[in-house]
Enzyme design. Structure first.
Site, PDB file in Angstrom:
ATOM      1  N   PRO A 128      11.338   0.211   8.251  1.00 22.71           N
ATOM      2  CA  PRO A 128      12.544  -0.625   8.271  1.00 22.71           C
ATOM      3  C   PRO A 128      12.604  -1.507   7.030  1.00 22.71           C
ATOM      4  O   PRO A 128      11.565  -1.858   6.471  1.00 22.71           O
ATOM      5  CB  PRO A 128      12.351  -1.476   9.536  1.00 22.71           C
ATOM      6  CG  PRO A 128      10.872  -1.491   9.789  1.00 22.71           C
ATOM      7  CD  PRO A 128      10.310  -0.238   9.210  1.00 22.71           C
ATOM      8  N   ASP A 145      -7.074   2.373   5.034  1.00 23.33           N
ATOM      9  CA  ASP A 145      -8.082   1.396   5.483  1.00 23.33           C
ATOM     10  C   ASP A 145      -8.844   1.748   6.742  1.00 23.33           C
ATOM     11  O   ASP A 145      -9.676   0.948   7.168  1.00 23.33           O
ATOM     12  CB  ASP A 145      -7.439   0.026   5.736  1.00 23.33           C
ATOM     13  CG  ASP A 145      -7.502  -0.858   4.525  1.00 23.33           C
ATOM     14  OD1 ASP A 145      -7.847  -0.337   3.458  1.00 23.33           O
ATOM     15  OD2 ASP A 145      -7.227  -2.052   4.660  1.00 23.33           O
ATOM     16  N   VAL A 163       0.840  -1.204   0.000  1.00 23.19           N
ATOM     17  CA  VAL A 163       0.000   0.000   0.000  1.00 23.19           C
ATOM     18  C   VAL A 163       0.875   1.255   0.000  1.00 23.19           C
ATOM     19  O   VAL A 163       0.623   2.203  -0.754  1.00 23.19           O
ATOM     20  CB  VAL A 163      -1.001  -0.010   1.183  1.00 23.19           C
ATOM     21  CG1 VAL A 163      -1.765   1.304   1.253  1.00 23.19           C
ATOM     22  CG2 VAL A 163      -1.979  -1.171   1.033  1.00 23.19           C
TER      23      VAL A 163
END
Ligand SMILES: C[C@@]1(CC(=O)O)C2=NC(=C\c3[nH]c(c(CCC(=O)O)c3CC(=O)O)Cc3[nH]c(c(CC(=O)O)c3CCC(=O)O)/C=C3\N/C(=C\2)[C@@H](CCC(=O)O)[C@]3(C)CC(=O)O)/[C@H]1CCC(=O)O
Ligand SMILES: NC(=O)c1ccc[n+]([C@@H]2O[C@H](COP(=O)([O-])OP(=O)(O)OC[C@H]3O[C@@H](n4cnc5c(N)ncnc54)[C@H](O)[C@@H]3O)[C@@H](O)[C@H]2O)c1
Length: 302
Positions: free
Chosen positions: A67, A137, A47
Site C-alpha cells: 500500500p 532478515d 529494503v
C-alpha cells in the site's frame, strides 16, 4: 585454521584425481538471468527498494504489492518511463493464502515487510508450491540470500558470508572494490568482443571446433593477461589476432602482433602505456617493434 579453497575438477588430470573433500554448508552461487521473468516483491519500504533496484538491473518483470505511501525510490521507478513498464504495482496489502495473486505464478518471491506472521505464511506458501523465496532478515525462511554486490558493467561480484555478518560482507566488498584494477570493466568488455568475433568466424556449439575455440580463447587470454585485454576493444586489433592467430590456429600475444600496414604506432604506444608491470623492459620491446616496423615499411615501399 583457514578452510580450503573451493576447487572443483579441471581439465588437468592431476586435479581430476585429487578429490578434495566436500565441505558442506555453502550456498550455490549463481548468476540468475531474469530478463522478463515474473518476480513477486511484497513490501514497499527501504529494503524492498533495494531488492527492486537489483531486479530492475537484471531486466526482470516485478509485481510489487504494497500500500502507498511507498519508499520514494520505489515511487520514482514506478513513475520513471524508463523503468515503469517493468513494474506492475498493486496498491494494497498482500493478504496471504487468500490473495488473488498466487505465488505459483512467479519464478521468485521476495518479501520485505514488517509483519512476521505474514512473512511466515508467504514462505510456507512458496515451499508448498516449490517457488524459491527470500524473506528479508529471516534466514530459515530464505531459499536464497542476498549478498553485498558490486557491478562494473558486465563484471559482477557478490560477497556472501553465509548469513554470518552482512555488514562484514559489505566491508569485504569494499576491499575487493579497492583492489580491482582501474580498467577491469574495459578488460571484460574487450574479451567479450573478441569472443563474439571469434564465434562469428567459428560458429556452432561443441564438437572439435568448439574445443579448438575454447583452447584458443584460453591461451589468448593467458598470453595477453587481464591488464592488456582492454586492447581487444579495438576492432583492428581483434581482426589482426583473429586473422593471424585463429585462422592459422596459433596464438598471437602482444609481442607477436604484426602491426605493419596498420595504425601500428597507436597500438605500440597504447601497449606500452597500459602494461601495469613493465617499465623499461616495455620500452626496450617498443624500440624493437619500432625498428622492425620501420624496416618492414621500407621493404613494402620498394
Ligand atoms: C548483504 C545484504 C544484501 C541485501 O540485503 O541487499 C544483506 N544484509 C545487508 C545489510 C544488513 N542487514 C542487517 C544489518 C544490520 C547489522 C547486522 O545485523 O549485521 C545490515 C547492515 C546494514 O544495514 O548496513 C540485518 C540482518 N540481516 C539479516 C539478519 C538476520 C540474521 O542474521 O539472523 C539481520 C539481523 C536482524 C536483527 O538483528 O533483527 C539477514 C540477511 N541479510 C542478508 C543480506 C543475508 C545474508 C548475507 C550474507 O550472507 O552475508 C540474510 C541472511 C538474508 C537476506 O536478507 O537476504 C545487505 C548489505 C548490502 C550492502 O551494504 O551492500
Ligand atoms: N536483509 C536486510 O538487508 C535488512 C535490513 C534491514 C531490515 N530488514 C528487514 O526487512 C523488513 C523490511 O524492512 P524495511 O526497512 O523496508 O521496513 P519498512 O517498515 O520501511 O517497510 C515495510 C513495508 O512493508 C509494507 N507492508 C506491510 N505489510 C504489508 C502487507 N501485508 N502487504 C504488502 N506490504 C506490506 C509497508 O507498507 C512498508 O512499505 C523488516 O522486517 C526488516 O527487519 C532487512
Amino acid at each position: 585454521m583457514a578452510s580450503q579453497l573451493a576447487k572443483p575438477p579441471t581439465r588437468d588430470e592431476a586435479d581430476q584425481n585429487s578429490n578434495p573433500s566436500i565441505v558442506p554448508g555453502a550456498s550455490l552461487l549463481l548468476a540468475l538471468r531474469l530478463a522478463s521473468r515474473p518476480i513477486l516483491l511484497i513490501g514497499g519500504g527501504l529494503v524492498a527498494s533495494q531488492r527492486l533496484y537489483f531486479l530492475l538491473e537484471s531486466d526482470a518483470h516485478i509485481t510489487l504489492i504494497s500500500p502507498s505511501p511507498l519508499n520514494p525510490s520505489i515511487q520514482h521507478r514506478i513513475d520513471d518511463p524508463s523503468t515503469s513498464s517493468q513494474i506492475t504495482w498493486l496498491n494494497r496489502p498482500y493478504i496471504g493464502r487468500k490473495d488473488e495473486v498466487k505465488v505459483s505464478d512467479f519464478d521468485l518471491v521476495m518479501t520485505a515487510i514488517d509483519d512476521n506472521d505474514l512473512s511466515k505464511e508467504v514462505c510456507d506458501l512458496c515451499r508448498e508450491e516449490k517457488v524459491m523465496v527470500n524473506v528479508a532478515d529471516i534466514p530459515p525462511q530464505c531459499d536464497f540470500y542476498f549478498g553485498a554486490q558490486l557491478r562494473r558493467g558486465p563484471l559482477q561480484i557478490l560477497i556472501s558470508t553465509g548469513g554470518m555478518g552482512p555488514r562484514a560482507g559489505a566491508m569485504i566488498r569494499d576491499i575487493v572494490l579497492e583492489a580491482l584494477p582501474p580498467n577491469i570493466e574495459e578488460a571484460v568488455e574487450g574479451v567479450g568482443l573478441l569472443r563474439a568475433d571469434l564465434r562469428k568466424r567459428a560458429p556452432g556449439v561443441g564438437g572439435k571446433l568448439g574445443q579448438e575455440r575454447m583452447d584458443w580463447m584460453k591461451e589468448t587470454c593467458d598470453v595477453w593477461g587481464l591488464a592488456k585485454m582492454e586492447k581487444f576493444r579495438d576492432q583492428e586489433l581483434r581482426n589482426n589476432i583473429l586473422d593471424q592467430g585463429w585462422d592459422n590456429r596459433t596464438i598471437i600475444g602482444p609481442k607477436e602482433l604484426n602491426l605493419v600496414g596498420q595504425s601500428w604506432y597507436k597500438h605500440f604506444s597504447d601497449l606500452i602505456s597500459s602494461d601495469w608491470s613493465s617499465g623499461l623492459g616495455g620500452f626496450g620491446f617498443g624500440v624493437a617493434v619500432t625498428s622492425v616496423g620501420i624496416l618492414l615499411v621500407f621493404r613494402y615501399r620498394r
